[in-house]
Design an enzyme around this catalytic site. Structure first.
Site: not given
Ligand code: GLU
Length: 504
Positions: A260-261
């Site tokens: 994920s970011k």
């Protein structure tokens, strides 16, 4: 004829997982002399983000994944933006209704929630809108045809749902995963057409894959659960389905969950191809491009996330990937993202560049520092540092001292190497250096080493502080090569400045 598509939804910046999907589609198309199509799936008005489509196009261009048909270039099966095809989906939804594969439903959100609540209370293991429950809801099964017509004409909100058959064994075949069996009782009467007048992903996606004559659907694993419904939709339309290949997830570096970011922010690596600023929140995300990655390195990184050539080869050009790619060598299990390895790939691709190319890329960095330099000198600096950098920027951060004197000295280095007698030794060394006529690396090395030995000093006592004075830190390229390049006059000047400014 192989025809594949990359079908992103413009809901934000393209994640590198999406870019990998595009890459695998591209490689498969090129390998099989087929067509690679870009289709923008923008029927979800709630999640539409302005600028996201442009971002997708720019990302593909940056890494060199050129498509044969797409929204900006057109093609024989266009339009390639789903929002421009809505009438078509409406027409096909009608076909399903006529065939009995779909029906109208008028339930309000509250009524849907009440139904789920009833099922939960009855301790039902699933809460689905399906053959068990549709009989108690407001839809074509419980209303007369006239009532349905009346409601629609009165402008009442409705959706079109898929008439999921009861207790049907659905067998789907995936190129990567083999056979997957699902019983239709675990699936619900999915909404195909929404009350806002737009189709859902499922309907639009399979209609387009059919009309665009897609031969292979290659997409992320997160779409595998939708596959049984898609297969039934093909059956309902009496269309031949394409072949399917679901790519493994890209996992966090520790292997626990999807990348994920947040992981990127926390561990210092980008998860998006380009910089992105969210138009609503202003939140920023870093991109591979702005971080200093080469597009060919990004391609290489992505190719190895879930695919391998079956040999030891790790470094690939796009052309080599096209030659070697096959879906047989795509793995089922998730692919762990390794940030160190990503940097290593960039380094490997930088090393493949010629000195001239590297110099070209480095020039803007120098310019931004206000440095003007001679080309031959620049080439020599690049050659000296080439093996030590992972990013172009580092020619500056690891080599600024080739262009200007250090403005400070590394504190740790000073503590370790700057002793009571060091200033005196450095001044004597300066005298020695000023007497070296042939100021070339080899000769400097020979003369200075002889001098150190004659003084009965150790190399480190002399050369570590010398390096500190000339470059400001204690590690760098070969010392004598560096001295030669910086030049006798400048080396002497830096020794003088350093000795007079470094406080004991
Ligand atoms: N629009 C879907 C996505 O955003 C496409 C999935 C598919 O390739 O079928 O990933």
């Amino acid at each position: 004829m192989v025809r594949v598509r990359f079908a992103p939804s413009p809901t934000g910046p393209l994640h590198i997982g999406g870019l990998r999907t595009a890459l695998f589609n591209y490689l498969f198309a090129r390998k099989n002399s087929g067509k690679f199509i870009l289709r923008i799936e923008d029927t979800d008005q709630m999640r539409y983000v302005p600028g996201a489509e442009e971002y997708i196009v720019e990302s593909l261009k940056w890494v060199g994944l050129d498509y044969d048909e797409g929204p900006d270039i057109g093609g024989p099966k266009g339009p390639y933006r789903q929002s421009e095809r809505v009438e078509l989906y409406r027409k096909y939804a009608q076909v399903l209704i006529e065939k009995g594969w779909a029906y109208y439903a008028f339930d309000t959100p509250q009524e849907l929630e009440d139904m789920r609540q009833r099922l939960r209370q009855a301790k039902s293991s699933v809460q689905l809108y399906n053959h068990l429950t549709r009989g108690e809801m407001k839809n074509s099964f419980t209303l007369t045809q006239a009532e349905v017509k009346e409601r629609i004409e009165a402008g009442e909100k409705y959706v079109i749902r898929f008439n999921m058959p009861a207790d049907k064994q659905i067998i789907v075949h995936d190129i990567i995963r083999g056979e997957v069996k699902v019983n239709s009782n675990t699936l619900d009467d999915k909404v195909l057409f929404k009350s806002d007048g737009f189709p859902t992903y499922h309907l639009a996606n399979i209609i387009d894959d059919h009309l665009m004559e897609i031969s292979h659907v290659i997409r992320g694993e997160e779409w595998l659960p939708s596959l049984p419904l898609h297969i039934l939709l093909y059956e309902a339309f009496e269309w031949e389905p394409p072949k399917f290949a679901h790519l493994p997830l890209i996992l966090k570096p520790n292997g626990k969950g999807k990348l994920s970011k947040r992981d990127g922010d926390q561990m210092g690596f980008p998860v998006f191809p380009l910089d992105w600023t969210d138009p609503k929140t202003g939140e920023k995300a870093r991109g591979y491009r702005e971080w200093g990655y080469l597009p060919e390195a990004v391609i290489n990184i992505l190719a190895m996330l879930g695919w391998n050539p079956g040999t030891d080869q790790e470094i690939f050009t796009l052309q080599e990937l096209i030659e070697q790619f096959s879906l047989d060598r795509v793995q089922k299990s998730g692919a762990k993202f390794d940030p160190d390895k990503a940097r290593w790939f960039n380094q490997q691709h930088l090393r493949k560049k010629s000195t001239q190319e590297l110099a070209q890329m480095f020039l803007p960095v120098l310019e931004s520092q206000g440095i003007e330099t001679d080309e031959q000198y620049l080439f020599r600096v690049i050659e000296l540092l080439k093996d030590r950098v992972e990013f172009i920027e580092e020619f500056w951060t690891k080599g600024f001292y080739f262009f200007e004197p250090p403005r400070s000295y590394d504190a740790k280095g000073l503590k370790k190497a700057w002793k009571q007698q060091t200033p005196e030794i450095m001044l004597e060394l300066k005298e020695k250096i000023s007497q070296i006529d042939d100021f070339t690396s080899e000769n400097i090395e020979r003369e200075l080493k002889q001098w150190v030995e004659s003084k009965e000093l150790s190399f480190s006592k002399v050369f570590t502080p010398l390096r500190l004075l000339v470059q400001g830190s204690t590690s760098g390229p070969h010392l004598f090569d560096m001295l030669e390049l910086i030049g006798k006059k400048e080396v002497i000047r830096r020794i003088e400045t350093g000795v007079s400014t470094i406080k004991r």
